[in-house]
Structure formats: structure tokens, C-alpha cells
Design a protein around this motif. Structure first.
Motif, PDB file in Angstrom:
ATOM      1  N   GLY A  87     -21.361  -0.737  60.788  1.00  0.00           N
ATOM      2  CA  GLY A  87     -22.166  -0.146  59.715  1.00  0.00           C
ATOM      3  C   GLY A  87     -22.008  -0.857  58.390  1.00  0.00           C
ATOM      4  O   GLY A  87     -22.114  -0.237  57.329  1.00  0.00           O
ATOM      5  N   GLN A  88     -21.783  -2.172  58.418  1.00  0.00           N
ATOM      6  CA  GLN A  88     -21.566  -2.956  57.205  1.00  0.00           C
ATOM      7  C   GLN A  88     -22.631  -4.057  57.116  1.00  0.00           C
ATOM      8  O   GLN A  88     -22.744  -4.888  58.018  1.00  0.00           O
ATOM      9  N   THR A  89     -23.405  -4.053  56.041  1.00  0.00           N
ATOM     10  CA  THR A  89     -24.458  -5.039  55.823  1.00  0.00           C
ATOM     11  C   THR A  89     -24.015  -6.027  54.754  1.00  0.00           C
ATOM     12  O   THR A  89     -23.655  -5.620  53.645  1.00  0.00           O
ATOM     13  N   VAL A  90     -24.032  -7.313  55.080  1.00  0.00           N
ATOM     14  CA  VAL A  90     -23.558  -8.323  54.140  1.00  0.00           C
ATOM     15  C   VAL A  90     -24.481  -8.402  52.924  1.00  0.00           C
ATOM     16  O   VAL A  90     -25.696  -8.536  53.060  1.00  0.00           O
ATOM     17  N   GLN A  91     -23.879  -8.333  51.752  1.00  0.00           N
ATOM     18  CA  GLN A  91     -24.615  -8.397  50.491  1.00  0.00           C
ATOM     19  C   GLN A  91     -24.555  -9.796  49.880  1.00  0.00           C
ATOM     20  O   GLN A  91     -25.545 -10.283  49.340  1.00  0.00           O
ATOM     21  N   SER A  92     -23.398 -10.428  49.959  1.00  0.00           N
ATOM     22  CA  SER A  92     -23.251 -11.741  49.329  1.00  0.00           C
ATOM     23  C   SER A  92     -22.256 -12.597  50.096  1.00  0.00           C
ATOM     24  O   SER A  92     -21.375 -12.087  50.800  1.00  0.00           O
ATOM     25  N   LEU A  93     -22.428 -13.911  49.924  1.00  0.00           N
ATOM     26  CA  LEU A  93     -21.555 -14.895  50.545  1.00  0.00           C
ATOM     27  C   LEU A  93     -21.368 -16.008  49.531  1.00  0.00           C
ATOM     28  O   LEU A  93     -22.343 -16.510  48.968  1.00  0.00           O
ATOM     29  N   ALA A  94     -20.114 -16.391  49.256  1.00  0.00           N
ATOM     30  CA  ALA A  94     -19.883 -17.401  48.216  1.00  0.00           C
ATOM     31  C   ALA A  94     -18.644 -18.222  48.532  1.00  0.00           C
ATOM     32  O   ALA A  94     -17.664 -17.721  49.091  1.00  0.00           O
ATOM     33  N   SER A  95     -18.688 -19.513  48.162  1.00  0.00           N
ATOM     34  CA  SER A  95     -17.532 -20.392  48.320  1.00  0.00           C
ATOM     35  C   SER A  95     -16.568 -20.178  47.162  1.00  0.00           C
ATOM     36  O   SER A  95     -16.989 -20.056  46.006  1.00  0.00           O
ATOM     37  N   LEU A  96     -15.279 -20.149  47.468  1.00  0.00           N
ATOM     38  CA  LEU A  96     -14.242 -20.025  46.454  1.00  0.00           C
ATOM     39  C   LEU A  96     -13.667 -21.401  46.123  1.00  0.00           C
ATOM     40  O   LEU A  96     -13.848 -22.365  46.869  1.00  0.00           O
ATOM     41  N   ASP A  97     -12.961 -21.489  45.014  1.00  0.00           N
ATOM     42  CA  ASP A  97     -12.416 -22.778  44.565  1.00  0.00           C
ATOM     43  C   ASP A  97     -11.413 -23.367  45.555  1.00  0.00           C
ATOM     44  O   ASP A  97     -11.253 -24.593  45.625  1.00  0.00           O
ATOM     45  N   ASP A  98     -10.742 -22.520  46.331  1.00  0.00           N
ATOM     46  CA  ASP A  98      -9.748 -23.019  47.279  1.00  0.00           C
ATOM     47  C   ASP A  98     -10.352 -23.390  48.632  1.00  0.00           C
ATOM     48  O   ASP A  98      -9.627 -23.683  49.586  1.00  0.00           O
ATOM     49  N   GLY A  99     -11.688 -23.358  48.729  1.00  0.00           N
ATOM     50  CA  GLY A  99     -12.358 -23.753  49.965  1.00  0.00           C
ATOM     51  C   GLY A  99     -12.643 -22.608  50.912  1.00  0.00           C
ATOM     52  O   GLY A  99     -13.347 -22.794  51.913  1.00  0.00           O
ATOM     53  N   ARG A 100     -12.104 -21.427  50.629  1.00  0.00           N
ATOM     54  CA  ARG A 100     -12.386 -20.280  51.483  1.00  0.00           C
ATOM     55  C   ARG A 100     -13.739 -19.669  51.119  1.00  0.00           C
ATOM     56  O   ARG A 100     -14.359 -20.028  50.133  1.00  0.00           O
ATOM     57  N   VAL A 101     -14.168 -18.720  51.942  1.00  0.00           N
ATOM     58  CA  VAL A 101     -15.466 -18.074  51.745  1.00  0.00           C
ATOM     59  C   VAL A 101     -15.253 -16.583  51.521  1.00  0.00           C
ATOM     60  O   VAL A 101     -14.503 -15.934  52.260  1.00  0.00           O
TER      61      VAL A 101
END
Length: 353
Positions: A87-101
Motif C-alpha cells: 500500500g505504498q506509492t512512490v512519490q519521489s526518487l533522487a540521487s544522494l551525494d554519496d551515490g545512494r538513492v
């Protein structure tokens, strides 16, 4: 209070056949995974659009339904400690400075992973909205959309299930078969026609319950949500077949109007797209955003075929690519018939410290 952030190696988005097999392939690589799914159950498009229709092109399986395939894929995942987020709908996706998402959902979940796999099919399946005045104030309090969440308080309450498709019938039967302490005091099925969808067994059970007066069936079109002075939902305004509007008292309304796939905010995530699909490298299934991969119907590359068997191939290559990225080294090809490591991960051999 600081926000709770879940950290993991990989997040898979989508629990259709592609996403489920992706989890299996990542499990073979020994990678810890979380799964995010908009629906309250596994299966995706297979389980929603053709749950009882036979599928004939799955390797080694002469025939199975969409739901049977989803169930078998989940059973295959039993050896792996996957964290499920339904029951979780993804709202946003972004790259972080350390290479993770960083992945955030509309429901407030935040996960940070070293890699994310988008197995979105044709988009996130979301309930069709109930277009009635005042519904927003009642959502997840007395009105629940396409929900099988057992946290809703239904015991000894007047419950109306609104809809005529298989999900509505299945939910009604589930509630009618609860033991007495948990069973609603009154259970009604509301639909615009006295025609319902479901398997032969489900429809036969519904008829038996009607004949035994264990459930009531009301024919009419929902017109309004009426609240009392305290602001609580007290009754429904229903347009009957004779053109008159009558009142239907209740405590809880469960709405099953079907679902539809939507891209949502996907087009705002900065991923390269072509004809509403994600452009990927067919050798690795990586997208234009570092650390983000895509498989299944949502992935686009030369020669793409939207078949379940092709999605299984894509999941396999994506798992190897992710494992090599995480380890920063080539991954040795091993076989489940002979590899001690893989057999241990599958629970077929004991693990020695």
C-alpha cells in the motif's frame, strides 16, 4: 523528532511477476532487499487484470492463472528475508551525494538504498476515486478504498461493501466468514445492478449467504455520504432502481470500484523516457539515473518484447549488474544445481559459520 529513514542495499518497486523474480535473483546474490508495492498484495497486473485467466507461456508450467503465478513466485522467495511494504506509492526518487538513492512514498515511507529496481509494469495501480462531496475527510477513518487492511475496525459494526467486481465479492465473503467476535454486526453489498463478478465458487457462496440472510444485497447507485452533527458518517444516500433516493445506515464503507494504472510522479524523477517507458541499457538494465534500474513492461530498449518470460531474463541480468556494482568486482556465475553457496542461501544446505 527526526524522520525515520530505512537503509538497505536494494529496493524493488513493484510486486508483479517481474518484481517478485527480481527479488529472487537478488536473493541468490545474497543482497538484502525491501519491496515497495502500491497494492495491498502481490501479483501486479497479472493478479488484477486476469486473476483467473490461464497463462500458457511460463517456462515449465503448462498453465496457471495470474494469481497462481504470483503465489508460486512468492513461495519461491520464502528462503529470503525480504521486508515488504504494501500500500505504498512512490512519490519521489533522487540521487544522494554519496551515490545512494533516496525513495519516498506518498504514505510517508523513506528508504535509502545503494540501488533501486523499478518493476512498475504499466504504472502503479491505484483505486479509482469516489467522486462524492466530503469523501476526503472520511478516508481511512470510515471510508476505505480498495483496502484489505485488517486494521480497520469492523467487528460488530454496520459495514457496507460498495462494488460488484471480484474484489468486492471476495472482501464480502472474507468478512462474512470471520469468527463471531471479529465479524461485522451487519454486512451489506451495494451495487448498481444485481449482477456480480467472481469465480463460480465465490458466486455460489454469495448466493448461499443471501438465502441465509447472513448478508444483504442492496441495488442502487451511491449518491451521497451523509454525516451526523459530530461529523461522522451515519448513512448513505442511494438512488434506487425506481428513481427514488433512500437512506442506508452504516458505520464503515469499503469501496471497490476497481483500479487503474498511473505513472504518477514518475515523469518528474529525471529519468530518460521514451513513449512513457524508461530507457535502459539492455546489458545491465540501468537507467539514466545512477543506481536506478528498470525491468518489465516499463523498460524500453531495442528489440523489447513485453512478455513475462522476457522480464525474468531482465531481472536476472539486472541482479548480476547490481551485485557487481555493490561489490565493485565481477560476479562469478554459479548454478543452483552445484553451488554450495546458492544452495545454502536457498535453505537446501546448512550454513556453517
Amino acid at each position: 523528532m527526526s524522520e525515520a529513514i530505512i537503509q538497505t542495499e536494494v529496493v524493488v518497486v513493484g510486486a508483479g511477476p517481474a518484481g517478485l523474480f527480481q527479488l529472487f535473483q537478488l536473493g541468490l546474490q545474497g543482497i538484502a532487499c525491501h519491496l515497495v508495492e502500491a497494492l495491498p498484495h502481490a501479483g501486479g497486473q497479472c493478479a488484477e487484470l486476469y486473476p483467473h485467466k490461464p497463462i500458457y507461456d511460463i517456462p515449465g508450467i503448462p498453465a496457471c492463472t495470474g494469481r497462481e503465478l504470483a503465489a508460486q513466485l512468492q513461495e519461491q522467495l520464502r528462503p529470503f528475508p525480504i521486508e515488504w511494504h504494501w500500500g505504498q506509492t512512490v512519490q519521489s526518487l533522487a540521487s544522494l551525494d554519496d551515490g545512494r538513492v533516496e525513495l519516498r512514498t506518498q504514505q510517508g515511507l523513506c528508504l535509502v538504498a545503494r540501488a533501486v529496481v523499478l518493476a512498475l509494469g504499466v504504472g502503479a495501480f491505484t483505486p479509482r476515486p469516489l467522486k462524492l462531496e466530503g469523501v476526503d475527510a472520511l478516508l481511512n477513518r470510515q471510508v476505505f478504498m480498495q483496502s484489505h487492511d485488517r486494521s480497520a475496525v469492523l467487528a460488530q459494526r454496520k459495514v457496507v461493501v460498495y462494488g460488484g467486481d471480484e474484489e468486492a465479492v471476495a472482501r464480502l465473503l472474507e468478512l462474512a466468514n470471520l469468527p463471531l467476535p471479529q465479524r461485522p454486526a451487519q454486512l451489506m453489498l451495494l451495487h448498481r445492478r444485481d449482477v456480480f463478478k467472481g469465480s463460480d465458487v465465490q458466486l455460489a457462496q454469495l448466493q448461499q449467504l443471501r438465502e441465509a440472510n447472513a448478508v444483504q444485497v442492496c441495488i442502487g447507485q451511491l449518491q451521497s455520504l451523509n454525516r451526523n452533527e459530530g461529523g461522522h458518517l451515519s448513512d448513505l444516500g442511494v438512488l434506487g432502481a425506481d428513481g427514488t433516493v433512500f437512506s442506508l445506515p452504516l458505520d464503515v464503507l469499503l469501496v471497490y470500484q476497481g483500479i487503474s494504472p498511473r505513472l504518477g510522479t514518475l515523469e518528474q524523477w529525471g529519468l530518460a523516457m521514451q513513449q512513457k517507458a524508461l530507457v535502459v541499457d539492455p546489458a545491465r538494465f540501468s537507467t539514466s539515473l545512477p543506481g536506478v534500474y528498470a525491468i518489465g513492461d516499463m523498460a524500453s530498449y531495442p528489440g523489447k518484447r513485453k512478455l513475462i518470460v522476457c522480464a525474468f531474463h531482465e531481472a536476472t541480468l539486472a541482479a548480476f549488474a547490481i551485485a557487481e556494482s555493490l561489490q565493485q568486482a565481477p560476479v562469478l556465475l554459479q548454478y543452483t544445481t552445484t553451488s554450495t553457496r546458492l544452495l545454502q542461501r536457498l535453505g537446501r544446505l546448512p550454513t556453517h559459520d
